[in-house]
Each structure stands twice: as structure tokens, then as C-alpha cells.
Design a protein around this motif. Structure first.
Motif, short mmCIF file in Angstrom:
data_model
loop_
_atom_site.label_atom_id
_atom_site.label_comp_id
_atom_site.label_asym_id
_atom_site.label_seq_id
_atom_site.Cartn_x
_atom_site.Cartn_y
_atom_site.Cartn_z
N GLU A 146 0.68 -1.27 0.00
CA GLU A 146 0.00 0.05 -0.10
C GLU A 146 0.94 1.32 -0.28
OE1 GLU A 146 -2.90 1.03 3.64
OE2 GLU A 146 -0.99 1.92 3.85
N THR A 147 0.43 2.16 -0.64
CA THR A 147 1.24 3.56 -0.44
C THR A 147 0.18 4.67 -0.46
OG1 THR A 147 3.00 4.97 -1.23
CG2 THR A 147 1.62 4.06 -2.90
N CYS A 148 0.53 5.86 -0.04
CA CYS A 148 -0.61 7.08 0.00
C CYS A 148 -0.08 8.18 -0.61
CB CYS A 148 -0.41 7.55 1.54
SG CYS A 148 -0.28 6.01 2.66
N PRO A 149 -1.18 9.01 -1.06
CA PRO A 149 -0.96 10.24 -1.83
C PRO A 149 0.29 11.11 -1.47
CG PRO A 149 -3.21 10.17 -1.61
CD PRO A 149 -2.51 8.98 -0.59
N GLN A 150 0.47 11.26 -0.12
CA GLN A 150 1.53 12.08 0.31
C GLN A 150 2.78 11.50 -0.12
OE1 GLN A 150 -0.60 10.56 2.26
NE2 GLN A 150 -0.06 9.94 4.08
N TYR A 151 2.96 10.25 -0.32
CA TYR A 151 4.45 9.82 -0.65
C TYR A 151 4.43 9.75 -2.26
CZ TYR A 151 4.17 8.14 4.20
OH TYR A 151 4.00 8.20 5.36
N LEU A 152 3.51 9.90 -2.62
CA LEU A 152 3.51 9.98 -4.38
C LEU A 152 3.66 11.30 -4.76
CD1 LEU A 152 0.42 7.72 -5.20
CD2 LEU A 152 2.68 7.17 -5.86
N LEU A 153 3.25 12.35 -3.95
CA LEU A 153 3.15 13.81 -4.14
C LEU A 153 3.92 14.85 -3.40
CD1 LEU A 153 -0.73 13.73 -5.30
CD2 LEU A 153 1.19 13.69 -6.93
N MET A 154 4.49 14.34 -2.39
CA MET A 154 5.14 15.43 -1.44
C MET A 154 6.67 14.65 -1.30
SD MET A 154 2.32 16.47 1.30
CE MET A 154 1.34 17.61 1.15
N ASP A 155 7.61 15.60 -1.07
CA ASP A 155 8.92 15.14 -0.64
C ASP A 155 9.44 15.89 0.47
OD1 ASP A 155 10.77 17.34 -1.69
OD2 ASP A 155 9.53 17.02 -3.50
N ASP A 156 10.83 15.48 0.50
CA ASP A 156 11.52 15.81 2.02
C ASP A 156 11.89 17.28 1.92
OD1 ASP A 156 13.66 15.60 0.76
OD2 ASP A 156 14.48 14.06 1.89
N SER A 157 11.84 17.92 0.81
CA SER A 157 12.02 19.22 0.78
C SER A 157 10.99 20.15 1.88
CB SER A 157 12.24 20.00 -0.50
OG SER A 157 10.74 19.98 -1.14
N LEU A 158 10.11 19.73 1.99
CA LEU A 158 8.97 20.34 2.87
C LEU A 158 9.50 20.36 4.33
CD1 LEU A 158 5.94 18.68 1.31
CD2 LEU A 158 6.36 21.17 1.60
N TYR A 159 10.30 19.76 4.71
CA TYR A 159 11.06 19.72 6.10
C TYR A 159 12.04 20.58 6.48
CZ TYR A 159 8.98 15.22 6.62
OH TYR A 159 8.12 14.08 6.71
N VAL A 160 12.68 21.24 5.12
CA VAL A 160 13.82 22.20 5.11
C VAL A 160 13.64 23.39 5.93
CG1 VAL A 160 15.42 23.27 3.94
CG2 VAL A 160 14.77 21.27 2.98
N GLN A 161 12.37 23.93 5.79
CA GLN A 161 12.04 25.24 6.30
C GLN A 161 11.96 24.90 8.04
OE1 GLN A 161 8.11 26.20 4.64
NE2 GLN A 161 7.74 23.98 4.21
N GLY A 162 11.90 24.01 8.49
CA GLY A 162 11.73 23.77 10.01
C GLY A 162 10.54 24.11 10.52
N GLY A 163 10.69 24.33 12.04
CA GLY A 163 9.52 24.86 12.84
C GLY A 163 8.17 24.52 12.53
N ALA A 164 7.24 25.39 12.60
CA ALA A 164 5.76 24.91 12.62
C ALA A 164 5.37 24.40 11.08
CB ALA A 164 4.87 26.08 13.06
N GLU A 165 6.12 24.93 10.27
CA GLU A 165 5.74 24.52 8.82
C GLU A 165 6.12 23.11 8.65
OE1 GLU A 165 3.26 26.16 7.13
OE2 GLU A 165 4.17 25.04 5.59
N ALA A 166 7.44 22.74 8.91
CA ALA A 166 7.84 21.30 8.93
C ALA A 166 7.05 20.35 9.66
CB ALA A 166 9.20 21.13 9.42
N ALA A 167 6.59 20.82 10.90
CA ALA A 167 5.74 19.91 11.69
C ALA A 167 4.42 19.48 11.13
CB ALA A 167 5.33 20.89 13.01
#
Ligand code: DUC
Ligand code: ZN
Ligand code: ZN
Ligand code: ZN
Length: 459
Positions: free
Chosen positions: A261-282
Motif C-alpha cells: 500500500e502507498t499513500c498520496p503524500q508519498y506519491l506527491l510530496m517530498d522531504d524538501s517540505l522539512y527544510v524550512q523547519g519549525g511549525a511549517e515542517a511539523a
């Protein structure tokens, strides 16, 4: 009351074509190229629309306690969002707390869901406390329609060790049950967390670094060895990365029966979303974490080649306020994000429209395969005479933008905020009742408990 749905393009797992569908109350009684309106009391024209069997989301966490808080969505808001998004059945995880029996856990989850759900619902049983009584009660679960089980290789409150997983799988083999497993190497994750802590790296951007892809791949490998030893088929839930996928393919090449099984977030989002850190990354702190672009490509290719059987959501929502519990220490951020409302439209827009998968494959991964794997086929998961009239009507030309302002979750953010959609949910029929019309939920809390049969293999 007989209702004729005319002129829609009916999508099955095998083909798409213009067909008429005649409903008799809760059941589909005929599907044909042309059905006379004289056979019906009422006629609805679906010219230009796509008709799918109701979507099934076999991976949701509603009303679940995690990290000292409870998910923002309970069964009321979660299933409302589900039905708005074309999902007519969810399978949630009834979770056994340590010291509790499976019967108690199941009763507890019925209390949370019964009478409050706007789509149909079943339960997997998450086994957290493996002992003789638990083993004996597997039979009761199967008799109660809980034929699928969930095991965690991580999370202290729910984790089983390899020997215990082996014993559960043996028992399920004897009883005809099947398990889905969350695969990550808990011990090394703990060590990496200690290391990060000693270096003062406690921001949300550290989350993906303590849960790297190889720790998922190793756990998948170990699970597959365990399942092979027990002689049981197995389901790897929320597969995120190429490395773990290769383990699955290698086991299959050796003749093992493995579903993924996979999920839409793993198909469409990547780990660059963590780079900004803080509340956004959370907002994107989920486990396993988001991976790399190359992993997304691998997962899309695997879907196209029918090597991944289901796309579910792992819906597990926490508000920005709840996510802020971890602003000084990322290990205290409750893990998870919402998704149950947007799965179908995202997969249509970014899968079917972009030519990554066919409409038939979309039907298979959202409806047909989960219905088979989770014991609901052919009552659900197909449009055929005798099946339950759970139908999703999708308008392929209608456009929208995903926004927290319009979603049905008890949530204050949308992970896919601003994402454009072309292909919107127009109508939803839940056992013959029109519960969503022109994209608006008309009937709430019409969902029922679905006792499920033993699994059958998707083709
Ligand atoms: N992962 C999450 O992110 N949330 C819920 C459970 C899980 O495995
Ligand atoms: Zn999980
Ligand atoms: Zn290996
Ligand atoms: Zn989950």
C-alpha cells in the motif's frame, strides 16, 4: 424505488465504457449498454461523468490517542470528509492498549464509530499485547467481521518484537486472517534520536533524519523473512521508498505473496517540505517521513506496473496547536496528517490526467483491490448486478483548489493547501442513497458497520 443512472462512463478495474446502471433500493440490479427509462421510477443523466465503485480507504486513524493527545478528527468529522471525497467505506484501526483484550478494544472502537459515521466502516485490529488470551480471541474477531490485523514494528505503546510477529502470523495463517505491518527499525531510530538530542538538534527538520529510508527497507526485509518463515501472505502498509520496494520485489521473485500500500503524500510530496523547519515542517511530520523525488518516481512506476495494490491515506490528523506540542522537541510532535477527503481527486488529477496510471488502475487501487484484500468483494469494490449501490460520480472537467477553508476535517490546515485539482466529486451514492450532490454532503451519519469476510487476492 428503482433509480436509473444513465449515460455515465462506468469505470471498472478492467475497462471503461458508457453504461446505464439500474439501482433497486440499496442494490445494483442491472448494468447494461442501454436500459429503458420505463424500468425506473427516477432517471439521472450522468453524461460526461465518470462512475466509479465507491472508494475504500483501508488506512485511517480516527479518534486515536497518540503522544498524549487525540487525533483532531473523530469518526464524525473524519467520515464526513471521507464521504465528501468519494470514500464510501473506511477501515480504521481498532487498537488494543497493553493490558486490554481484543474484545474490549473492538467494543471501544464501536463506541467511537457507531451512529456517528457518514460512510460505512470496518475495523482492522491492531494487536499491541500478544499473549494467550489475545491469541484465543483472534477467532472472535474473525467471527465479528474483523478479518485483518495490524502490527507495528515501531512505537513503544504498540510495537511487537520479531518473535511475537512470527507467532501472530502463524496464528493468522491457521485462522485465515491477514496482517498489514508498519515497518521501521525502532532500535536504530531510538539511537538516532538520542544522537540528535545530544547534539541539540531538536527542530522538526530533524524528523526525517532519524527515520531514513534504509530503516524502513531493513524492517520490510525482516518482516518478509518473518512472514516467509510463518508461511503467510503479508501486507506492507504505507510503503514510501525505492529501497523498501526493492525488498518486496525480491521476495516476490522468490515466490512470496506480498501486497503493498502507498499513500498520496508519498506519491506527491517530498522531504524538501522539512527544510524550512519549525511549525511549517511539523505539518509534515508523519512516519515514515516524506522521501525523495526518486522515491516518488519509483512508487508511480510501481503503481503503473500493478506492483502496488492499494492507495490509502493513513489519515491521522492533528491541528497546528497539537503539532506545536513538539516545538521545543520534534519527538513530541504527534505524527500524522489528514488525507481522507482528497485522495480520489488527487489520484485522478495527478495520476490519471498526467497519464501515470489509467482510470482502470485508479479503480483497482481505490476500490477493487482494497475490497478484495480486505474481504468486502463483490459486495463492494465493483459495479455489478447484486453489488451494494456505493457509487462515486466524478466530474472530470470541474476544477478546484484544495483549501483548509472548504474541507470537512476538524482541522485548521490542509497539507495540500493551494494544490489545483481537475476532476471533482460530484455525487456519491451510499447503499443507494444520494448522500453527496453537486459536491455537497446532503445526508450525514448514514454509515454502517461492515463485517468483513476473509481476504482474497487481488489479481
Ligand atoms: N504514522 C503516522 O504518521 N501517523 C499515524 C500512525 C503512523 O504510523
Ligand atoms: Zn503506520
Ligand atoms: Zn534484503
Ligand atoms: Zn497508520
Amino acid at each position: 424505488m428503482k433509480l436509473l443512472l444513465q449515460n455515465g462512463t462506468v469505470v471498472s478495474g478492467q475497462e471503461s465504457g458508457k453504461k446505464d446502471i439500474l439501482l433497486d433500493g440499496e442494490i445494483i440490479c442491472r448494468v447494461d449498454t442501454e436500459i429503458s427509462p420505463e424500468e425506473a421510477d427516477e432517471v439521472v443523466d450522468l453524461e460526461g461523468k465518470l462512475v466509479f465503485p465507491g472508494f475504500i480507504d483501508a488506512h485511517t486513524h480516527f479518534d486515536l490517542e497518540v503522544s498524549g493527545t487525540v487525533t483532531a478528527d473523530d469518526f464524525e468529522s473524519g467520515t464526513l470528509a471521507a464521504i465528501a471525497g468519494g470514500t464510501t467505506t473506511i477501515v480504521d484501526f481498532a487498537t488494543q492498549n497493553k493490558g486490554e483484550t481484543l474484545r474490549e478494544a473492538l467494543a471501544n472502537w464501536h463506541k467511537k464509530a457507531d451512529g456517528r459515521s457518514s460512510c460505512d466502516y470496518g475495523f482492522h485490529m491492531a494487536i499491541s499485547d500478544w499473549n494467550e488470551e489475545t491469541s484465543a480471541q483472534i477467532k472472535d474477531m474473525i467471527e465479528a467481521g474483523v478479518t485483518t490485523f495490524k502490527l507495528y514494528m515501531t512505537y513503544p505503546a504498540m510495537k511487537l518484537n520479531d518473535g511475537e510477529i512470527y507467532e501472530v502470523l502463524k496464528r493468522l495463517h491457521d485462522m485465515g486472517g491477514i496482517a498489514g505491518v508498519h515497518c521501521e527499525n525502532a532500535d536504530i531510530i531510538d539511537a538516532l534520536i538520542r544522537e540528535a538530542r545530544s547534539q541539540g538538534r531538536l527542530d522538526a527538520d530533524t524528523h526525517p533524519r532519524v527515520r531514513p529510508a534504509q530503516l524502513e527497507a531493513e524492517a520490510v526485509h525482516r518482516l518478509l523473512v518473518t512472514a516467509r518463515t510463518a508461511g503467510t501472505p503479508i501486507i506492507v502498509v504505507h510503503l514510501t521508498c525505492e529501497e523498501a520496494y526493492r525488498e518486496i520485489e525480491q521476495a516476490r521473485a522468490g515466490g512470496q505473496e506480498v501486497y503493498a500500500e502507498t499513500c498520496p503524500q508519498y506519491l506527491l510530496m517530498d522531504d524538501s517540505l522539512y527544510v524550512q523547519g519549525g511549525a511549517e515542517a511539523a505539518k509534515y511530520v508523519i512516519s515514515p517521513p516524506l522521501r525523495k523525488k526518486k522515491d516518488q518516481e519509483c512508487l508511480w512506476k510501481a503503481l503503473k506496473e500493478d506492483r502496488i495494490q492499494t492507495v490509502s491515506t493513513d489519515h491521522c490528523s492533528f491541528t497546528t496547536g497539537q503539532k506545536a506540542m513538539g516545538k521545543e522537541d520534534f519527538t513530541k510532535i504527534p505524527n500524522g496528517m489528514p488525507g481522507v477527503e482528497t485522495r480520489g481527486t488527487l489520484l485522478y488529477t495527478y495520476g490519471v490526467r498526467e497519464g501515470r496510471i489509467s482510470p482502470e488502475q485508479m479503480c483497482r487501487v481505490l476500490s477493487e483491490n482494497p475490497a478484495k484484500l480486505y474481504g468486502m468483494y463483490p459486495q463492494k469494490g465493483c459495479i455489478a448486478a447484486g453489488s451494494t449501490a456505493d457509487l462515486v460520480i466524478l466530474d472530470p472537467e470541474k476544477e478546484a483548489v484544495i483549501s483548509a477553508d472548504t474541507q470537512h476535517y476538524a482541522m485548521d490546515y490542509a497539507p495540500f493547501e493551494g494544490t489545483k485539482i481537475k476532476g471533482c466529486i460530484d455525487k456519491v451514492y451510499l447503499h443507494g442513497t444520494l448522500v453527496v450532490d453537486e459536491g455537497t454532503v446532503q445526508v450525514k451519519k448514514a454509515g454502517r458497520y461492515v463485517p468483513r469476510q476473509k481476504y482474497t487476492a487481488p489479481q
